[in-house]
Scaffold this active site. Structure first.
Site, short mmCIF file in Angstrom:
data_model
loop_
_atom_site.label_atom_id
_atom_site.label_comp_id
_atom_site.label_asym_id
_atom_site.label_seq_id
_atom_site.Cartn_x
_atom_site.Cartn_y
_atom_site.Cartn_z
N CYS A 80 36.73 28.52 -9.21
CA CYS A 80 37.65 28.89 -10.30
C CYS A 80 39.12 28.75 -9.87
O CYS A 80 39.60 27.63 -9.76
CB CYS A 80 37.30 30.28 -10.81
SG CYS A 80 37.91 30.56 -12.47
N HIS A 179 31.79 31.04 -11.13
CA HIS A 179 31.71 31.97 -9.99
C HIS A 179 30.25 32.19 -9.61
O HIS A 179 29.61 33.10 -10.16
CB HIS A 179 32.30 33.33 -10.39
CG HIS A 179 33.74 33.30 -10.75
ND1 HIS A 179 34.73 33.49 -9.83
CD2 HIS A 179 34.36 33.13 -11.93
CE1 HIS A 179 35.91 33.43 -10.43
NE2 HIS A 179 35.71 33.21 -11.70
N GLU A 181 29.40 33.46 -6.93
CA GLU A 181 29.43 34.60 -6.00
C GLU A 181 29.12 35.93 -6.68
O GLU A 181 28.89 36.92 -5.99
CB GLU A 181 30.78 34.67 -5.28
CG GLU A 181 32.00 35.04 -6.12
CD GLU A 181 32.62 33.87 -6.88
OE1 GLU A 181 31.99 32.79 -6.96
OE2 GLU A 181 33.73 34.03 -7.42
N1 LIG Z 1 38.39 33.56 -12.64
C1 LIG Z 1 39.39 32.85 -12.19
O1 LIG Z 1 39.51 32.53 -11.00
C2 LIG Z 1 40.43 32.52 -13.22
C3 LIG Z 1 41.45 31.51 -12.79
C4 LIG Z 1 42.74 31.77 -13.52
N2 LIG Z 1 42.61 31.52 -14.92
C5 LIG Z 1 43.85 30.89 -12.91
O2 LIG Z 1 44.48 30.16 -13.57
O3 LIG Z 1 44.09 30.97 -11.75
#
Ligand SMILES: NC(=O)CC[C@H](N)C(=O)O
Length: 200
Positions: A80, A179, A181
């Site tokens: 992410c 994710h 994790e």
């Molecule tokens: N769950 C996440 O890691 C979101 C990422 C977040 N939207 C970003 O721009 O960093």
């Protein structure tokens, strides 16, 4: 020997990655200082907030040492926000957003939009045996386009984002929009540990 994997511990869901990596068989080190990078065979960049994480890389004077290890070929896996940090190009980034780069891809930040801000699904991930992997998306990016050397590991199978790329690998680097994790299924982490072991 078990590989030692660092988790970048500046911000984000660090404990969840530590648990997943340990359960998948790695020794884990939390990385906040440059010297803590020295002993790791690979690094996980967690989910969280990519702009904050990027700013903290500078505050903790980690950006240059980390870039140096990446240039030497240290394996890394970003989930992410971590995916955003590993992207060569970011769309809808915050003003002045600066990543690390490494994967020849364009990611769009917060791409899934408000209606599907957060959702869970199951995805087939290339190289991960045993059936679809549970995947949790939280204000996730997607990959808008990839360069020739990038392997697509997973795409969204249904709904408005069908076909969007959400997992990739390029050489020793790997990234997922979602994710793994936080699902209790550690096969994606096991896959990264295999990648790290291969590169050692
Ligand atoms: N769950 C996440 O890691 C979101 C990422 C977040 N939207 C970003 O721009 O960093």
């Amino acid at each position: 020997m078990r590989p030692t994997i660092g988790v970048l511990a500046l911000q984000g869901d660090v404990p969840e990655h530590v648990r997943a990596l340990e359960s998948a068989g790695a020794s884990v080190v939390r990385v906040r200082r440059a010297r803590e990078l020295d002993g790791v065979d690979g690094l996980v960049l967690p989910g969280g907030e990519s702009t904050t994480m990027s700013r903290l890389l500078d505050v903790f004077e980690l950006r240059e040492p980390l870039l140096a290890r990446l240039r030497e070929g240290m394996p890394a896996y970003g989930s992410c926000a971590g995916m955003i940090l590993l992207a060569d190009r970011v769309l809808d980034g915050a003003a002045g957003q600066l990543g690390l780069g490494g994967i020849d891809m364009t990611v769009r930040r917060n791409a899934f939009g408000r209606q599907v801000d957060s959702f869970e699904t199951a995805l087939d991930v290339q190289g991960v045996a045993g059936g679809p992997v549970p995947a949790t998306f939280i204000r996730a990016p997607w990959v808008e386009e990839v360069g020739e050397g990038v392997e697509v590991l997973a795409t969204v199978g249904s709904g408005p984002a069908t076909g969007r790329i959400v997992a990739v690998a390029q050489g020793p680097l790997m990234a997922t929009s979602f994710h793994p994790e936080i699902t209790g299924d550690d096969r994606v982490h096991a896959h990264f540990i295999r990648l790290v072991s291969k590169e050692r």
